[in-house]
Write an enzyme that holds these catalytic residues in place. Structure first.
Site, PDB file in Angstrom:
ATOM      1  N   CYS A 174     -26.071 -50.686 -31.465  1.00  0.00           N
ATOM      2  CA  CYS A 174     -25.846 -52.092 -31.165  1.00  0.00           C
ATOM      3  C   CYS A 174     -26.105 -52.367 -29.688  1.00  0.00           C
ATOM      4  O   CYS A 174     -25.649 -51.624 -28.816  1.00  0.00           O
ATOM      5  CB  CYS A 174     -24.421 -52.488 -31.516  1.00  0.00           C
ATOM      6  SG  CYS A 174     -24.094 -52.529 -33.289  1.00  0.00           S
ATOM      7  N   GLN A 187     -30.828 -50.880 -40.084  1.00  0.00           N
ATOM      8  CA  GLN A 187     -29.489 -50.763 -40.662  1.00  0.00           C
ATOM      9  C   GLN A 187     -28.964 -52.173 -40.926  1.00  0.00           C
ATOM     10  O   GLN A 187     -28.909 -53.003 -40.007  1.00  0.00           O
ATOM     11  CB  GLN A 187     -28.557 -50.029 -39.701  1.00  0.00           C
ATOM     12  CG  GLN A 187     -27.179 -49.755 -40.285  1.00  0.00           C
ATOM     13  CD  GLN A 187     -26.269 -49.082 -39.279  1.00  0.00           C
ATOM     14  OE1 GLN A 187     -25.826 -49.710 -38.325  1.00  0.00           O
ATOM     15  NE2 GLN A 187     -26.005 -47.799 -39.464  1.00  0.00           N
ATOM     16  N   TYR A 207     -16.556 -50.941 -40.854  1.00  0.00           N
ATOM     17  CA  TYR A 207     -17.095 -52.251 -41.181  1.00  0.00           C
ATOM     18  C   TYR A 207     -16.900 -52.532 -42.674  1.00  0.00           C
ATOM     19  O   TYR A 207     -16.308 -51.735 -43.396  1.00  0.00           O
ATOM     20  CB  TYR A 207     -18.540 -52.346 -40.710  1.00  0.00           C
ATOM     21  CG  TYR A 207     -18.636 -52.158 -39.208  1.00  0.00           C
ATOM     22  CD1 TYR A 207     -17.866 -52.952 -38.346  1.00  0.00           C
ATOM     23  CD2 TYR A 207     -19.427 -51.170 -38.639  1.00  0.00           C
ATOM     24  CE1 TYR A 207     -17.903 -52.773 -36.970  1.00  0.00           C
ATOM     25  CE2 TYR A 207     -19.471 -50.983 -37.256  1.00  0.00           C
ATOM     26  CZ  TYR A 207     -18.707 -51.780 -36.429  1.00  0.00           C
ATOM     27  OH  TYR A 207     -18.725 -51.597 -35.072  1.00  0.00           O
ATOM     28  N   SER A 257     -30.995 -43.230 -33.841  1.00  0.00           N
ATOM     29  CA  SER A 257     -29.918 -43.930 -34.549  1.00  0.00           C
ATOM     30  C   SER A 257     -29.887 -45.409 -34.212  1.00  0.00           C
ATOM     31  O   SER A 257     -30.273 -45.814 -33.103  1.00  0.00           O
ATOM     32  CB  SER A 257     -28.567 -43.319 -34.176  1.00  0.00           C
ATOM     33  OG  SER A 257     -28.251 -42.210 -34.964  1.00  0.00           O
TER      34      SER A 257
END
Length: 370
Positions: free
Chosen positions: A25, A100, A182, A22
């Site tokens: 961040c 992403q 977001y 995945s």
């Protein structure tokens, strides 16, 4: 063979197995530019044996960063900083590379998590976030600036420019971030979107801008490379975005050529109440898959290889995306393959690491010894 370790095709890109690293961040960029941390972090995950590695949420414009230390891809400098990282992965790993692409919206201009994660005011060196409506994420925060028509066009063009740069870097796939509170999720959720124009109100209107962004990205990214979308299937707050609306959104995305839905939850409100348990988000991936037929990724506290394989075997999802578990155990796919009797890709420098009772873990390998 366990289904978790069977290949999976997405347009012209074939994953060696159904395990996806995945996007996570790292808050370690400088002016949006990748640093040596990204070389180390992505480099070692590229040797994990997973089928695809997704680069962390990558901001499409500077004010779209969650924190000042977010990775970005919006100009020549940010593109050049990523180039050697991608090249190193290509030299040493067959893993497919996704990215992403994201805009933080009203959750932008924040401190990094280990410094508290709170909004940084303009007076303290932050910036004014932009959002669908002038509604702050937390009640005591300064309201963001509501995007006008020119702002919407700017953001959409920023997604397009980032998609073009990603294609030029040789990225195999893109994931448009419409989850975790977001910007694109903010448009979807009535908690964050109280517009009265064609981008607010009804479900059709709230979906409009995220669908416009997806269409624009899909139009400029090479046709033989896939584009997926991450969604939050529920806000976990009464009156918020729902699983039923997620299905409608997924159907609209499928009709536009979306290649997968990465099904997560939450993030748009600090009032959320999430019942955490292993695989707690899998039912949402199953619902999207069963009701739309689109490819799905399951995420969320999936750590056991037998559990991961069963999810795929039972048709609840097509791929398993792992984050924290992969940080804790970067060789999770190796260990899962050993447990499930499968094989996995590994660099020849590591072939001698196979346990004696798993000598075919890396396939048919031959090693001489001086």
């Amino acid at each position: 063979m366990s289904k978790l370790f069977t290949p999976f095709a997405l347009r012209g890109v074939t994953l060696a197995n159904r395990i996806v690293v995945s996007p996570m961040c790292q808050y370690s960029a400088e002016r949006g530019e990748a640093t040596d941390w990204h070389m180390i972090h992505l480099g070692h995950l590229a040797l994990s044996g997973a089928g695809m590695l997704c680069i962390e949420a990558t901001a499409v414009e500077p004010i779209g960063r969650i924190t000042p230390a977010d990775l970005g891809l919006w100009d020549d400098a940010t593109e050049a900083a990523l180039e050697p990282v991608i090249a190193a992965i290509r030299r040493h790993s067959p893993i497919r590379i996704a990215m992403q692409i994201s805009h933080a919206g009203r959750k932008a201009s924040s401190h990094v998590p280990w410094d508290g994660g709170q909004l940084i005011s303009v007076a303290d060196g932050g910036w004014l976030p932009h959002a669908p409506s002038a509604l702050p994420h937390k009640a005591d925060e300064t309201p963001p600036l509501a995007l006008d028509v020119a702002g919407l066009m700017r953001v959409k063009e920023a997604f397009v420019a980032t998609a073009r740069r990603a294609a030029r870097l040789g990225i195999d796939a893109l994931e448009v971030h419409a989850a975790h509170g977001y910007l694109l999720h903010q448009f979807l959720s009535p908690i964050a979107n109280q517009r009265t124009d064609e981008y607010g109100g009804s479900l059709e209107n709230r979906m409009r801008f995220p669908l416009e962004v997806f269409d624009a990205v899909r139009a400029v990214f090479p046709d033989d490379r896939p584009v997926g979308v991450r969604v939050s299937a529920t806000d976990w707050v009464e009156g918020g975005w729902t699983p039923e609306e997620t299905v409608v959104f997924a159907q609209a995305l499928k009709a536009r050529g979306c290649d997968w839905i990465d099904v997560s939850t939450g993030g748009v409100s600090p009032l959320q109440k999430i019942p955490l348990e292993p695989g707690y988000q899998v039912p949402f991936a199953r619902k999207v898959k069963q009701e739309t037929g689109i490819n799905t990724m399951a995420v969320g506290l999936i750590t056991d290889p037998l559990q991961a394989n069963q999810i795929v075997e039972d048709g609840e999802a097509d791929m398993i995306a792992m984050a924290r578990a992969m940080l804790y155990d970067p060789r999770w796919p190796w260990h899962a393959a050993a447990q499930l009797g499968a094989t996995v890709s590994a660099p020849p420098q590591y072939w001698r690491s196979q346990p004696r009772d798993q000598k075919h873990l890396f396939g048919e390998t031959t090693l001489g010894q001086r």
